[in-house]
Structure formats: structure tokens, C-alpha cells
Design a protein around this motif. Structure first.
Motif, PDB file in Angstrom:
ATOM      1  N   GLN A  41       0.834  -1.205   0.000  1.00 18.58           N
ATOM      2  CA  GLN A  41       0.000   0.000   0.000  1.00 18.58           C
ATOM      3  C   GLN A  41       0.872   1.260   0.000  1.00 18.58           C
ATOM      4  N   LYS A  44       2.613   1.657  -3.347  1.00 12.68           N
ATOM      5  CA  LYS A  44       1.597   1.953  -4.369  1.00 12.68           C
ATOM      6  C   LYS A  44       1.317   3.456  -4.383  1.00 12.68           C
ATOM      7  N   LEU A 153      -6.395  -0.556  -1.688  1.00 16.89           N
ATOM      8  CA  LEU A 153      -5.187  -1.241  -2.126  1.00 16.89           C
ATOM      9  C   LEU A 153      -5.351  -1.720  -3.567  1.00 16.89           C
TER      10      LEU A 153
END
Length: 264
Positions: A41, A44, A153
Motif C-alpha cells: 500500500q 503503491k 489497495l
């Protein structure tokens, strides 16, 4: 025909596989899986890639993602793998490499193949006999993000837009998977020169090619076999150790021959 790692996808979408070094466990308990997802996460958001699917199994990871033009897979996984490996090693008081190379990548250049890979990833626990079908009881996949419609996510809206609805997503996963996207046991990862140098230092205590050439023959041959098993090519070993190419190929070939344990 063998696959070639690092083949660029025009869509910048890839199926990624990360393996534990020597097939070792990279997740030992639920907190480890959760921590990996936390790192996923974080990076990202840091690098701005889109994540369409994931599956975390005890000794390997599958990811389906699209990276932006202003970053690269190498950059993403250099940070993600290092962060998780450092945390894992500290937690379990271990040293050395956790992952087998940085990653293996397969380009995904069509919507049809993207959905094929998506389903393949979600069926990995079923193929590993961890559940009878996706969503039954194995929780470390993105199947639940889609089933519960929880974005964050995973970029579920993109897949839903391709399929038309959540029900079509569920229907896609009712079809028994027969696709073979990656067989992790057949993946041959080519590692970078920097990783080979790290291996030489860790396993042979060799900082230079001269150090390597000063090893006795038994240590030299054992080291060549180890480097090859880790993903180094004969050409890399030749270039970084100064060992003749013919010697390297002979040592590797000999190590792959079945041993005759019979006694005269």
C-alpha cells in the motif's frame, strides 16, 4: 519457447512473481502477510502504480499491476523487496537474501489476457489445495477486495468496468481455471551484476575477481554452482570472476548430471 524476463509491455501492465530464495518461506504468520500488504500500500501510493490483483502464498507472491510512465518496475521492487526483507530479517533475526532476485515479470498486453491473469492469480490457493474455490477460506488474495467492493489497495473499479458488474466478476471465477500463466518452479530469473557481486561477498567473501581466483578448486566450483542456481548466467560469472567460460560451463554441466552413488 522460453520466456524473456523484463520484456516491456506497451500497456505497462505486468504479471509479477516474487519467489523466496531457494523456495524458502517468506511469510510465517498472519502478521507477516499483513506487513507485506502495508508495504505494498505504501509503495503503491509512493510510486503511483495501479494494482489489479494479488495473492500471497507462503513462499511466493503474485501481483498484477500497471506502473506509470515516470517510474519503472525495477525502482518499485527495489524499494518494496528491500523494505520487506529488512523487516522480515530483523523480526526473525536472520541475514541474507529473502527473495530469489527482485522479481519475474510477464507483460500483459490485452484486456482478455489481463482477465486471464486476474483469474489465474485468484485461483492460486485452489491449485495449492488451500481452498476448494476462490473466496472459500484463503484470505490473502485480492478476491475479497472485489467480493466486498472495498477499493483502496486494489483498483477494483477498473476491472468492474471491463466486466460490467461485480456479478460478472464472480461468474468469471466460477469457471475452473486451466490457464498456465507462470509455473514458479520453472521460472529462471536472471539477476543483475550488483546482486552477483553481493552473493560473491556474502558466500565467498570475495570483493574482487582476484579474490575469487585465489579460492581453491573445490570452493571455486561450489561457488560457481551456487551463483548459477541463484540466477547468474555463465557469461556474468565469467565477467565478474575472471574464470574462463569453458571452465564455468563444465562445472555447471557436471553439477546438473545425476550422481552415481553405486559402489564398485
Amino acid at each position: 519457447m522460453s520466456r524473456h524476463a523484463r520484456k516491456l509491455a506497451s500497456s505497462m501492465t505486468y504479471h509479477i512473481v516474487i519467489k523466496g530464495a531457494d523456495r524458502q518461506i517468506i511469510f510465517k504468520e498472519p502478521k507477516d502477510y499483513k506487513k507485506y500488504l502495508d508495504f505494498l500500500q505504501y509503495y503503491k501510493e509512493e510510486f503511483g502504480f495501479e494494482l489489479y490483483a494479488y495473492c500471497l502464498l507462503s513462499n511466493h507472491v503474485h501481483l498484477l499491476l500497471r506502473h506509470p510512465a515516470n517510474t519503472s518496475l525495477e525502482n518499485i521492487f527495489r524499494h518494496l523487496n528491500t523494505a520487506y526483507a529488512s523487516w522480515f530479517n530483523m523480526k526473525y533475526q536472520r541475514t541474507g537474501f529473502l527473495q530469489d532476485g527482485r522479481y519475474f515479470s510477464e507483460p500483459v498486453d490485452s484486456e482478455q489476457y489481463l482477465l486471464t491473469v486476474l483469474r489465474y492469480i485468484h485461483y492460486n490457493p485452489t491449485k495449492a489445495n488451500l481452498e476448494a474455490y476462490p473466496g472459500m477460506k484463503y484470505h490473502w488474495t485480492s478476491f475479497y477486495d472485489y467480493e466486498n467492493e472495498t477499493p483502496g489497495l486494489v483498483d477494483i473499479d477498473f476491472i468492474f468496468s471491463l466486466l460490467g458488474s461485480k456479478q460478472h466478476f464472480l461468474d468469471l471465477h466460477k469457471i475452473p481455471v486451466e490457464d498456465e500463466c507462470f509455473d514458479i518452479h520453472k521460472i529462471r530469473i536472471r539477476i543483475t551484476d550488483d546482486i552477483v557481486k553481493d552473493l560473491l561477498l556474502e558466500y565467498c567473501n570475495c570483493k574482487t575477481s582476484v579474490d575469487f581466483q585465489n579460492l581453491n578448486l573445490m570452493e571455486r566450483d561450489k561457488s560457481i554452482v551456487l551463483l548459477h542456481k541463484k540466477g547468474a548466467s555463465a557469461r556474468q560469472i565469467n565477467r565478474l570472476t575472471g574464470t574462463p567460460r569453458g571452465v564455468i560451463e563444465r562445472v555447471i554441466s557436471s553439477s546438473e548430471q545425476p550422481q552415481n552413488n553405486s559402489t564398485p
